[in-house]
Design an enzyme around this catalytic site. Structure first.
Site, mmCIF file in Angstrom:
data_model
loop_
_atom_site.group_PDB
_atom_site.id
_atom_site.type_symbol
_atom_site.label_atom_id
_atom_site.label_comp_id
_atom_site.label_asym_id
_atom_site.label_seq_id
_atom_site.Cartn_x
_atom_site.Cartn_y
_atom_site.Cartn_z
ATOM 1 C CD GLU A 106 -82.867 -52.400 71.422
ATOM 2 O OE1 GLU A 106 -82.337 -51.639 72.458
ATOM 3 O OE2 GLU A 106 -83.984 -52.385 71.157
ATOM 4 C CE1 TYR A 118 -85.464 -45.644 62.875
ATOM 5 C CE2 TYR A 118 -83.633 -47.310 62.860
ATOM 6 C CZ TYR A 118 -85.064 -46.835 62.744
ATOM 7 O OH TYR A 118 -86.218 -47.987 62.725
#
Length: 153
Positions: A106, A118
């Site tokens: 998260e 990411y």
């Protein structure tokens, strides 16, 4: 300036330095006890270092064939030196070694540098957790988390 960085297992002696980084980067930081508990229960806890200086940390948990990146942080003084990439790659390698088929995490929806990192590693958004993070400042609304995943096969 980062001269030579390395990655090693986090120890209980590292917790105060890790906590200092956490306080420097996080809204609603984890406590020292929580970091110690992660080591105690056997989570995969790592620090990235330059000599004896701890510059960042990462924590992975495993369940079934999945890995979850619980924490990944670099001290602000060492941002933009490629340390986040180096630590993320290490965590992904560890997830593969432990038989993970997929890695989850998260990230605060306002953390664009982390989201970019990411995405560079091919994580994809799979959901939103509404109000997952505390507001940036007291009295500010809670912020959403983007849940991301990366298949390892």
């Amino acid at each position: 300036m980062v001269h030579h960085s390395g990655i090693r297992k986090m120890t209980f002696a590292d917790v105060p330095a890790v906590y200092a980084i956490e306080k420097a980067v996080a809204v609603g930081p984890w406590t020292e006890k929580l970091f110690s508990d992660c080591i105690k229960v056997g989570y995969d806890c790592w620090v990235i270092i330059d000599g004896e200086q701890i510059m960042g940390y990462g924590i992975l948990s495993y369940a079934a064939n999945e890995a979850h990146i619980l924490q990944l942080a670099i001290h602000p003084e060492y941002h933009r030196h490629g340390l986040g990439q180096k630590l993320l790659q290490h965590l992904l390698n560890m997830a593969k070694i432990h038989g993970g088929n997929e890695v989850f995490l998260e990230v605060r929806d306002s953390n664009t540098p982390a989201i970019s990192l990411y995405k560079k590693y091919n994580f994809v958004e799979i959901g939103i957790r509404k109000g997952y993070y505390p507001g940036i400042a007291e009295g500010q609304p809670k912020q959403d988390a983007i849940t991301m995943a990366l298949p390892l096969w």
